[in-house]
Design a protein around this motif. Structure first.
Motif, mmCIF file in Angstrom:
data_model
loop_
_atom_site.group_PDB
_atom_site.id
_atom_site.type_symbol
_atom_site.label_atom_id
_atom_site.label_comp_id
_atom_site.label_asym_id
_atom_site.label_seq_id
_atom_site.Cartn_x
_atom_site.Cartn_y
_atom_site.Cartn_z
ATOM 1 N N ILE A 132 0.837 -1.162 0.152
ATOM 2 C CA ILE A 132 -0.085 0.084 -0.109
ATOM 3 C C ILE A 132 0.938 1.353 0.134
ATOM 4 O O ILE A 132 0.629 2.279 -0.665
ATOM 5 C CB ILE A 132 -1.094 0.007 1.283
ATOM 6 N N LEU A 133 1.952 1.259 0.729
ATOM 7 C CA LEU A 133 2.873 2.579 0.718
ATOM 8 C C LEU A 133 3.665 2.943 -0.136
ATOM 9 O O LEU A 133 3.620 3.760 -0.669
ATOM 10 C CB LEU A 133 3.576 2.402 2.163
ATOM 11 N N LEU A 134 3.934 1.770 -0.668
ATOM 12 C CA LEU A 134 5.067 1.732 -2.005
ATOM 13 C C LEU A 134 4.009 2.063 -3.265
ATOM 14 O O LEU A 134 4.470 2.248 -4.259
ATOM 15 C CB LEU A 134 5.874 0.606 -2.169
ATOM 16 N N GLY A 135 2.652 1.667 -3.059
ATOM 17 C CA GLY A 135 1.638 2.129 -4.240
ATOM 18 C C GLY A 135 1.618 3.483 -4.412
ATOM 19 O O GLY A 135 1.378 3.826 -5.890
ATOM 20 N N SER A 136 2.098 4.425 -3.703
ATOM 21 C CA SER A 136 2.048 5.856 -3.912
ATOM 22 C C SER A 136 3.161 6.037 -4.900
ATOM 23 O O SER A 136 3.140 7.074 -5.827
ATOM 24 C CB SER A 136 2.299 6.418 -2.786
ATOM 25 N N VAL A 137 4.320 5.468 -4.857
ATOM 26 C CA VAL A 137 5.450 5.591 -5.641
ATOM 27 C C VAL A 137 4.946 5.006 -7.198
ATOM 28 O O VAL A 137 5.251 5.764 -8.217
ATOM 29 C CB VAL A 137 6.534 4.811 -5.350
ATOM 30 N N GLU A 138 4.331 4.009 -7.082
ATOM 31 C CA GLU A 138 3.663 3.246 -8.532
ATOM 32 C C GLU A 138 2.628 4.219 -8.993
ATOM 33 O O GLU A 138 3.094 4.244 -10.198
ATOM 34 C CB GLU A 138 3.118 2.005 -8.258
ATOM 35 N N SER A 139 2.042 4.877 -8.276
ATOM 36 C CA SER A 139 0.845 6.011 -8.853
ATOM 37 C C SER A 139 1.641 6.962 -9.361
ATOM 38 O O SER A 139 1.215 7.579 -10.653
ATOM 39 C CB SER A 139 0.029 6.255 -7.871
ATOM 40 N N ARG A 140 2.784 7.516 -8.598
ATOM 41 C CA ARG A 140 3.305 8.721 -9.211
ATOM 42 C C ARG A 140 4.017 8.261 -10.655
ATOM 43 O O ARG A 140 3.961 9.053 -11.789
ATOM 44 C CB ARG A 140 4.671 9.025 -8.413
ATOM 45 N N VAL A 141 4.773 7.162 -10.762
ATOM 46 C CA VAL A 141 5.224 6.900 -11.908
ATOM 47 C C VAL A 141 4.226 6.548 -12.914
ATOM 48 O O VAL A 141 4.686 7.171 -14.252
ATOM 49 C CB VAL A 141 6.223 5.521 -11.638
ATOM 50 N N GLN A 142 3.247 5.896 -12.817
ATOM 51 C CA GLN A 142 2.034 5.740 -13.513
ATOM 52 C C GLN A 142 1.688 7.130 -14.263
ATOM 53 O O GLN A 142 1.315 7.124 -15.526
ATOM 54 C CB GLN A 142 0.907 4.792 -13.110
ATOM 55 N N VAL A 143 1.116 7.802 -13.363
ATOM 56 C CA VAL A 143 0.739 9.232 -13.634
ATOM 57 C C VAL A 143 1.686 10.125 -14.575
ATOM 58 O O VAL A 143 1.397 10.544 -15.509
ATOM 59 C CB VAL A 143 0.322 10.099 -12.489
ATOM 60 N N LEU A 144 3.027 9.983 -14.332
ATOM 61 C CA LEU A 144 4.039 10.541 -14.920
ATOM 62 C C LEU A 144 4.307 9.911 -16.335
ATOM 63 O O LEU A 144 4.568 10.674 -17.252
ATOM 64 C CB LEU A 144 5.466 10.387 -14.287
ATOM 65 N N SER A 145 3.928 8.398 -16.613
ATOM 66 C CA SER A 145 4.094 8.013 -17.889
ATOM 67 C C SER A 145 3.020 8.650 -18.793
ATOM 68 O O SER A 145 3.277 8.836 -19.958
ATOM 69 C CB SER A 145 4.097 6.388 -17.559
ATOM 70 N N GLN A 146 1.831 8.834 -18.248
ATOM 71 C CA GLN A 146 0.713 9.460 -18.938
ATOM 72 C C GLN A 146 1.113 10.958 -19.379
ATOM 73 O O GLN A 146 0.981 11.173 -20.779
ATOM 74 C CB GLN A 146 -0.585 9.342 -18.258
ATOM 75 N N ALA A 147 1.703 11.562 -18.473
ATOM 76 C CA ALA A 147 2.173 12.969 -18.862
ATOM 77 C C ALA A 147 3.579 13.046 -20.016
ATOM 78 O O ALA A 147 3.141 13.569 -20.863
ATOM 79 C CB ALA A 147 2.523 13.624 -17.744
ATOM 80 N N VAL A 148 4.371 12.109 -19.834
ATOM 81 C CA VAL A 148 5.194 12.184 -20.839
ATOM 82 C C VAL A 148 4.788 11.514 -21.931
ATOM 83 O O VAL A 148 5.162 12.012 -23.298
ATOM 84 C CB VAL A 148 6.655 11.057 -20.308
ATOM 85 N N ARG A 149 3.835 10.601 -21.965
ATOM 86 C CA ARG A 149 3.261 10.091 -23.411
ATOM 87 C C ARG A 149 2.685 11.275 -24.087
ATOM 88 O O ARG A 149 2.548 11.465 -25.465
ATOM 89 C CB ARG A 149 2.237 9.018 -23.299
ATOM 90 N N LEU A 150 1.967 12.178 -23.585
ATOM 91 C CA LEU A 150 1.029 13.083 -23.985
ATOM 92 C C LEU A 150 1.869 14.527 -24.522
ATOM 93 O O LEU A 150 1.485 15.300 -25.325
ATOM 94 C CB LEU A 150 -0.131 13.589 -23.174
ATOM 95 N N ALA A 151 2.972 14.707 -23.660
ATOM 96 C CA ALA A 151 3.650 15.951 -23.616
ATOM 97 C C ALA A 151 4.699 15.951 -24.714
ATOM 98 O O ALA A 151 4.967 14.863 -25.103
ATOM 99 C CB ALA A 151 4.446 16.521 -22.342
ATOM 100 N N PRO A 152 5.250 17.207 -25.232
ATOM 101 C CA PRO A 152 6.152 17.072 -26.377
ATOM 102 C C PRO A 152 7.466 16.650 -25.804
ATOM 103 O O PRO A 152 7.803 16.778 -24.616
ATOM 104 C CB PRO A 152 6.322 18.523 -26.649
ATOM 105 N N ALA A 153 8.221 16.303 -26.595
ATOM 106 C CA ALA A 153 9.676 15.591 -26.213
ATOM 107 C C ALA A 153 10.562 16.761 -25.502
ATOM 108 O O ALA A 153 11.219 16.545 -24.643
ATOM 109 C CB ALA A 153 10.259 14.895 -27.445
ATOM 110 N N SER A 154 10.335 18.011 -25.896
ATOM 111 C CA SER A 154 11.141 19.037 -25.484
ATOM 112 C C SER A 154 10.895 19.292 -23.807
ATOM 113 O O SER A 154 11.417 19.906 -23.009
ATOM 114 C CB SER A 154 10.698 20.289 -26.066
ATOM 115 N N GLN A 155 9.630 18.850 -23.243
ATOM 116 C CA GLN A 155 9.337 19.167 -21.901
ATOM 117 C C GLN A 155 9.422 18.034 -21.268
ATOM 118 O O GLN A 155 9.023 17.800 -19.971
ATOM 119 C CB GLN A 155 7.740 19.528 -22.069
ATOM 120 N N ALA A 156 10.142 16.970 -21.639
ATOM 121 C CA ALA A 156 10.302 15.625 -20.978
ATOM 122 C C ALA A 156 11.224 15.945 -19.837
ATOM 123 O O ALA A 156 10.786 15.405 -18.625
ATOM 124 C CB ALA A 156 10.821 14.457 -21.846
#
Length: 760
Positions: free
Chosen positions: A58-82
């Motif tokens: 449960i506690l490390l799930g917060s880190v997983e959630s951060r990485v998953q949300v970050l992956s969605q942002a990276v997928r949608l954002a331009p490469a210059s903003q990575a």
């Protein structure tokens, strides 16, 4: 017989009786309690390991959630903003030391690092991580993967990796500092007595409940205990590790793919057993010292009233017939010791039972008076452990005198809750060392004789309260991040909507072009099929015209019988050929007209499916009378439809005829099986299956198209299944599907509504 002085004998007897009693009672306590403590320790360490695994997920799930949300942002954002996105996710490197965006070839495309290391970012971009096992595992599995300990690409210190695929090629690799993992592990461990180690897949200790003392020092992968667990065998009761013996327990986290190895110290290594032995031994020594000091004094005191007690006892029992009394050095003391021994045994047994039940309760319990200020009359061992106070310091004093309340308002709120009729109440209290603890209290009143007492039970819920608050804070943080990401995604959705509109327009143009191509195929098929019968009829009429001209020329030389017979023969032959070909053309035209089902001319009524199919098969049986083929109908009664029996009959007839003409060709036997059943509410399934030759694989995908047949030029038009498809879909309002393999027969399934849609 040796004669003793009464004072010496009584003093020695008192000391000996006390010591023997203490030895027996102490041995019994140790004999009974040590196995109970050992068993409780086994259960506790197994329970602690399971709870630790769940809490860490449960506690490390917060880190997983951060990485998953970050992956969605990276997928949608331009490469210059990575880089900016990854830097924002790293922040002060408290949770994640660094984050890398890695290409499918294993090259670092972007890196999120703390502010102090951003000047060196360009040195790390382009670094090859293709050999990194964590990167390969995430790219292969296409899911979130936790890794083992490895050296950080940035700082070279030991860290833990976490990888998550951004898309089919790119992967996010995050580094979680061991310090954060250790803090999280200690938060989950709380105040547990068990020794617990978090172990990765390679056997390296990532965190432990001893403050990280074993991290980086030992590898437990080769322990027999680990191999026993991995083979699914039962763990031994004890195992030795670093010169200590423990009761073992192991749990494997499927989410983290890590092991939780735990142990509860055994024997004198265990704090509770050691404390019990020390208590028993201390009581024994204390009793021995007290006995030697007080026995002579008490013996002297007892000697004076002893003769009077014996005389009065003899006077009372003078009139009774009694047997011989036990003989000893002192007859009066033998009688008194026997009576006192029976009385002491009874009282001791009752006291031991009640005290054992009270003290072995795992819940902190206390007994107070029923009147304010509720002084403590007794407390059990669990109460002493929870509040970290000694029993002798608490008895006779109130909670206020012991400074057990964090504030008097908490005490007043607790009593107000009980007065309002609540079964339980929560209150913040203070332990003996001043540490606050949240206790869930319940109480009940008991009466023993004329004595009224109140029994209190308390459960420590501090850790649960702390975890609940941590989860609330985590949820609030996640909601805030999701809101920010949602706002960023709104703009991207507008761009996607414009692209979808353009795709739909392109799709419409493609559908129109496909329809025109199908229409061209239909016209070509009609022309091809009508060309043969019309050409044959034209040829017959042309030949007849030639015969008539010849007959006219022969009449100029005189009419002969042979010429007339030749003319009649030619007329008969031409008429036969023309008639047959014109009928064939008329049949083709009729079939072409049925390609578009005429819904306005169909007759609709309510009918039983079994009866209609039986009538259709009955009308078809004469055509199979002289063939080895048969039709079997297995439709249960009670399946009713409000539909178009004529269209249904046409479909069944076409499917049966196709099975006979195509499926059974060249075979001396064959069976067509028609079955029906009720499906979801308002739907029926009609199945027409044969055990014939089957449909070739190259025709199966277009079997319902016009002019698709295996007998083109040999009497087959390829319109039967196309007509059946239109009838089922357009008129009956259902669907038709086919399953077939060459040599294994064909199975047509018609999913029909029990009430067909109204024809427009």
């Amino acid at each position: 017989m040796m004669v003793w002085r009464l004072r010496s004998y009584l003093a020695g007897l008192l000391v000996a009786t006390m010591l023997v009693t203490l030895v027996i009672v102490g041995s019994a306590i140790l004999w009974m309690r040590i196995p109970q403590i050992e068993q409780a320790n086994k259960e506790k360490v197994a329970r602690d390991i399971g709870e630790m695994a769940a809490l860490m997920e449960i506690l490390l799930g917060s880190v997983e959630s951060r990485v998953q949300v970050l992956s969605q942002a990276v997928r949608l954002a331009p490469a210059s903003q990575a880089n900016a996105l990854l830097d924002e996710a790293v922040g002060n490197a408290h949770v994640m030391g660094a984050i890398y965006l890695v290409s499918g070839a294993g090259r670092v495309l972007a890196a999120g690092v703390p502010e102090t290391l951003r000047a060196q970012r360009e040195d790390w971009l382009g670094t090859d991580l293709s050999a990194n096992p964590l990167f390969r595992a995430a790219q292969t599995r296409q899911q979130l993967v936790w890794g083992d300990k490895y050296l950080s690409l940035l700082s070279g210190v030991v860290t833990v990796g976490l990888a998550y695929p951004v898309d089919a090629q790119r992967v996010l690799v995050a580094e979680v500092p061991l310090s954060y993992l250790l803090r999280t592990f200690q938060l989950a461990a709380g105040q547990r007595d068990s020794l617990i180690w978090l172990v990765d897949r390679r056997g390296e200790v990532l965190a432990d409940t001893e403050g990280g003392a074993l991290v980086g020092r030992v590898n437990v992968l080769n322990l027999p205990l680990i191999s026993t667990f991995q083979q699914g065998q039962a763990l031994p009761d004890l195992f030795s590790f670093m010169d200590r013996e423990f009761h073992p327990a192991i749990s494997h986290s499927m989410d983290l793919d890590w092991y939780f190895l735990g142990g509860m110290p055994s024997g004198l290594e265990n704090r509770e057993i050691r404390g019990l032995v020390v208590v028993v031994f201390t009581v024994f020594l204390g009793a021995l010292v007290v006995g030697f000091l007080l026995a002579p004094f008490w013996a002297s005191r007892l000697i004076r009233p002893l003769r009077g007690i014996v005389v009065r006892a003899g006077q009372i029992s003078a009139g009774e017939q009694v047997g011989p009394w036990p003989q000893g050095t002192i007859a009066e003391f033998n009688r008194l010791s026997g009576d006192l021994e029976k009385m002491a045994a009874t009282l001791q047994e009752r006291q031991q039972k009640s005290q054992a039940i009270f003290n072995t309760s795992p819940v902190a319990m206390s007994v107070t008076s029923t009147e304010s200020p509720f002084a403590l009359l007794d407390v059990n061992l669990a109460w002493c452990r929870v509040f970290r106070r000694r029993r002798e310091d608490a008895l006779g004093r109130t909670g206020t005198e012991l400074n057990m309340w964090r504030s008097l308002d908490d005490r007043a709120a607790m009593f107000a809750a009980f007065q309002a009729g609540h079964a339980t109440a929560e209150a913040w209290m203070l332990r003996g060392d001043g540490e606050p603890v949240l206790i869930q209290l319940s109480r009940d009143t008991v009466q023993i004789g004329a004595l009224h007492m109140m029994v209190w039970a308390g459960v420590d819920i501090t850790e649960m309260h702390r975890i609940d608050n941590a989860l609330r804070e985590l949820n609030a943080e996640l909601e805030e991040r999701v809101a920010r990401r949602t706002e960023a995604l709104a703009g991207a959705n507008d761009d996607l909507s414009t692209a979808i509109a353009e795709l739909r327009q392109t799709q419409t143009e493609l559908v129109r072009a496909e329809k025109m191509a199908a229409l061209g195929g239909l016209v070509a098929g009609v022309a091809h099929e009508l060309n043969t019968p019309l050409g044959n009829g034209l040829m017959a009429v042309t030949a007849l015209g030639d015969e008539v001209r010849k007959f006219r020329q022969s009449m100029q030389n005189g009419l002969r019988r042979t010429a007339l017979e030749a003319l009649l023969s030619s007329v008969e032959q031409a008429t036969d050929i023309s008639t047959r070909n014109l009928y064939r053309a008329a049949e083709l035209v009729s079939n072409f007209k049925q390609v578009a089902v005429d819904q306005t001319s169909a007759q609709r009524r309510r009918f039983a499916l079994a009866e209609v199919v039986a009538e259709i098969v009955s009308s078809l049986r004469p055509s199979f009378a002289r063939t080895p083929y048969k039709v079997v109908v297995e439709i249960p009664p009670g399946l009713w439809m409000d539909s178009y029996p004529g269209a249904l009959g046409q479909v069944v007839t076409n499917l049966v005829n196709n099975a006979v003409l195509h499926g059974f060709e060249g075979r001396n036997q064959g069976t067509v099986r028609i079955t029906g059943e009720a499906r979801d509410e308002g739907w029926l399934m009609l199945r027409v299956a044969d055990d014939g030759r089957g449909i070739p694989a190259d025709l199966l995908d277009r079997i319902f198209d016009p002019f698709v047949t295996t007998k083109m030029g040999r009497g087959g038009t390829g319109l039967g299944l196309h007509i059946s498809y239109n009838a089922v879909v357009s008129l009956l309002g259902g669907s038709i599907s086919v399953r077939s393999a060459e040599g294994e027969g064909t199975d047509f399934e018609l999913l029909l509504p029990s009430s067909a849609p109204r024809a427009s």
